[in-house]
Design a protein around this motif. Sequence first.
Motif, PDB file in Angstrom:
ATOM      1  N   PHE A 115     -16.224  61.216 -49.804  1.00 60.94           N
ATOM      2  CA  PHE A 115     -14.578  61.939 -50.900  1.00 60.94           C
ATOM      3  C   PHE A 115     -14.294  60.631 -51.997  1.00 60.94           C
ATOM      4  N   PRO A 116     -14.598  61.062 -52.893  1.00 62.03           N
ATOM      5  CA  PRO A 116     -14.347  59.168 -54.236  1.00 62.03           C
ATOM      6  C   PRO A 116     -12.464  59.732 -54.295  1.00 62.03           C
ATOM      7  N   GLY A 117     -11.707  60.376 -53.509  1.00 62.40           N
ATOM      8  CA  GLY A 117     -10.266  60.345 -53.591  1.00 62.40           C
ATOM      9  C   GLY A 117     -10.274  61.166 -55.355  1.00 62.40           C
ATOM     10  N   PHE A 118      -8.932  61.771 -55.970  1.00 60.44           N
ATOM     11  CA  PHE A 118      -8.605  62.233 -57.609  1.00 60.44           C
ATOM     12  C   PHE A 118      -7.079  61.919 -57.417  1.00 60.44           C
ATOM     13  N   ASN A 119      -6.996  61.294 -58.653  1.00 57.33           N
ATOM     14  CA  ASN A 119      -5.925  61.351 -59.160  1.00 57.33           C
ATOM     15  C   ASN A 119      -5.525  62.506 -60.270  1.00 57.33           C
ATOM     16  N   GLY A 120      -3.962  62.590 -60.550  1.00 60.89           N
ATOM     17  CA  GLY A 120      -3.575  63.182 -62.867  1.00 60.89           C
ATOM     18  C   GLY A 120      -2.450  63.285 -62.638  1.00 60.89           C
ATOM     19  N   GLY A 121      -2.054  63.889 -63.560  1.00 64.02           N
ATOM     20  CA  GLY A 121      -0.409  64.336 -63.779  1.00 64.02           C
ATOM     21  C   GLY A 121      -0.170  65.802 -63.433  1.00 64.02           C
ATOM     22  N   SER A 122      -1.513  66.946 -62.666  1.00 64.14           N
ATOM     23  CA  SER A 122      -0.672  67.792 -61.719  1.00 64.14           C
ATOM     24  C   SER A 122      -1.795  68.709 -60.797  1.00 64.14           C
ATOM     25  N   ALA A 123      -1.157  69.211 -60.249  1.00 67.87           N
ATOM     26  CA  ALA A 123      -1.224  69.762 -58.670  1.00 67.87           C
ATOM     27  C   ALA A 123      -3.198  70.120 -59.358  1.00 67.87           C
ATOM     28  N   GLU A 124      -2.549  71.112 -60.043  1.00 72.01           N
ATOM     29  CA  GLU A 124      -3.880  71.822 -60.500  1.00 72.01           C
ATOM     30  C   GLU A 124      -5.197  71.464 -60.969  1.00 72.01           C
ATOM     31  N   GLU A 125      -4.901  70.323 -61.673  1.00 74.90           N
ATOM     32  CA  GLU A 125      -5.809  69.128 -62.238  1.00 74.90           C
ATOM     33  C   GLU A 125      -6.700  67.977 -61.034  1.00 74.90           C
ATOM     34  N   VAL A 126      -6.324  67.984 -60.759  1.00 74.67           N
ATOM     35  CA  VAL A 126      -6.316  67.059 -58.860  1.00 74.67           C
ATOM     36  C   VAL A 126      -7.326  68.480 -58.273  1.00 74.67           C
ATOM     37  N   ALA A 127      -6.776  68.960 -57.822  1.00 77.64           N
ATOM     38  CA  ALA A 127      -7.602  70.618 -57.093  1.00 77.64           C
ATOM     39  C   ALA A 127      -8.941  71.141 -57.384  1.00 77.64           C
ATOM     40  N   ALA A 128      -8.787  70.691 -59.300  1.00 80.96           N
ATOM     41  CA  ALA A 128      -9.966  70.965 -59.665  1.00 80.96           C
ATOM     42  C   ALA A 128     -11.196  70.046 -59.576  1.00 80.96           C
ATOM     43  N   GLN A 129     -10.476  69.277 -59.894  1.00 83.25           N
ATOM     44  CA  GLN A 129     -11.975  68.007 -59.752  1.00 83.25           C
ATOM     45  C   GLN A 129     -11.974  67.662 -58.369  1.00 83.25           C
ATOM     46  N   ALA A 130     -11.454  67.990 -57.580  1.00 84.07           N
ATOM     47  CA  ALA A 130     -12.178  68.281 -55.700  1.00 84.07           C
ATOM     48  C   ALA A 130     -12.416  69.311 -55.460  1.00 84.07           C
ATOM     49  N   ARG A 131     -12.500  70.327 -56.613  1.00 87.45           N
ATOM     50  CA  ARG A 131     -13.049  71.452 -55.816  1.00 87.45           C
ATOM     51  C   ARG A 131     -14.259  71.794 -57.129  1.00 87.45           C
ATOM     52  N   ALA A 132     -14.572  70.581 -57.238  1.00 85.79           N
ATOM     53  CA  ALA A 132     -15.757  70.279 -57.997  1.00 85.79           C
ATOM     54  C   ALA A 132     -16.941  69.301 -57.730  1.00 85.79           C
ATOM     55  N   TRP A 133     -15.611  68.943 -56.958  1.00 88.69           N
ATOM     56  CA  TRP A 133     -16.528  67.440 -56.094  1.00 88.69           C
ATOM     57  C   TRP A 133     -17.277  68.283 -54.353  1.00 88.69           C
ATOM     58  N   ALA A 134     -16.412  69.391 -53.787  1.00 90.57           N
ATOM     59  CA  ALA A 134     -16.915  69.872 -52.904  1.00 90.57           C
ATOM     60  C   ALA A 134     -18.232  71.448 -53.303  1.00 90.57           C
ATOM     61  N   ASP A 135     -17.967  71.713 -54.315  1.00 90.78           N
ATOM     62  CA  ASP A 135     -19.152  72.585 -54.483  1.00 90.78           C
ATOM     63  C   ASP A 135     -20.501  71.049 -55.138  1.00 90.78           C
ATOM     64  N   GLU A 136     -20.320  70.560 -54.901  1.00 91.94           N
ATOM     65  CA  GLU A 136     -21.721  69.450 -55.609  1.00 91.94           C
ATOM     66  C   GLU A 136     -22.068  69.257 -53.937  1.00 91.94           C
ATOM     67  N   GLN A 137     -21.512  69.340 -52.364  1.00 90.51           N
ATOM     68  CA  GLN A 137     -21.585  69.269 -51.683  1.00 90.51           C
ATOM     69  C   GLN A 137     -22.653  69.897 -50.719  1.00 90.51           C
ATOM     70  N   ARG A 138     -22.822  69.481 -49.927  1.00 90.67           N
ATOM     71  CA  ARG A 138     -24.811  70.082 -48.976  1.00 90.67           C
ATOM     72  C   ARG A 138     -23.524  71.601 -48.769  1.00 90.67           C
ATOM     73  N   ASP A 139     -22.278  71.126 -48.010  1.00 87.86           N
ATOM     74  CA  ASP A 139     -22.255  72.815 -47.695  1.00 87.86           C
ATOM     75  C   ASP A 139     -20.541  73.456 -48.048  1.00 87.86           C
ATOM     76  N   PRO A 140     -20.344  73.352 -49.292  1.00 88.51           N
ATOM     77  CA  PRO A 140     -19.448  73.492 -50.185  1.00 88.51           C
ATOM     78  C   PRO A 140     -17.673  74.606 -49.337  1.00 88.51           C
ATOM     79  N   ALA A 141     -18.842  75.804 -48.875  1.00 85.99           N
ATOM     80  CA  ALA A 141     -17.917  76.625 -48.548  1.00 85.99           C
ATOM     81  C   ALA A 141     -16.952  76.116 -46.832  1.00 85.99           C
ATOM     82  N   GLN A 142     -17.143  74.643 -46.493  1.00 87.27           N
ATOM     83  CA  GLN A 142     -17.158  74.839 -45.458  1.00 87.27           C
ATOM     84  C   GLN A 142     -15.724  73.516 -45.409  1.00 87.27           C
ATOM     85  N   MET A 143     -15.814  73.515 -47.485  1.00 86.70           N
ATOM     86  CA  MET A 143     -14.412  72.375 -47.559  1.00 86.70           C
ATOM     87  C   MET A 143     -13.478  73.555 -48.055  1.00 86.70           C
ATOM     88  N   GLU A 144     -12.046  72.338 -47.462  1.00 85.92           N
ATOM     89  CA  GLU A 144     -11.061  73.667 -48.291  1.00 85.92           C
ATOM     90  C   GLU A 144      -9.825  73.035 -48.890  1.00 85.92           C
TER      91      GLU A 144
END
Length: 150
Positions: A115-144
């Motif tokens: 996991f590369p870690g993300f940071n930004g100016g809003s929770a929504e921005e960082v959550a979107a970055q994290a979800r995009a990363w999770a969606d590229e992983q082998r088992d994205p549904a297992q990540m929350e």
Amino acid sequence: MEPLKLQGLQVGAPLTPAQARKLNGMRGTLRPYEMNDGSFIVLDVKKSLPEPVMQEVVASIGESDSSDLGAFFRKTDEASAKTGKTLIVVRYMSASTKDGEPLTAWMASSAATSFPGFNGGSAEEVAAQARAWADEQRDPAQMEVVIVPS
């Protein structure tokens, strides 16, 4: 004595303690989750956490001091183990950059492998970055992705 029925269980549905014991590991991706009040509900490790579970996870992680990273990671690990999901937590906190500079921002952290870690100016921005990363992983549904309000 009535047989314990597990057919047709829905995510978020209540379980008796006997049903929870029977369900534990016996129905694919469905799992019993013990709420803080001792009751049980159904969750599916391949689907989003039911709202009552998400509220407990957020409250539990939110109890840790954002400046105490050890406590924060312990709470996150406990919640991951209890839910059976790899949690990516978005929280306003202080840390250091790779160059050792102090940084206070919304950040995403996880025990997920690479996991590369993300940071930004809003929770929504960082959550979107994290979800995009999770969606590229082998088992994205297992990540929350979990947002802990500041």
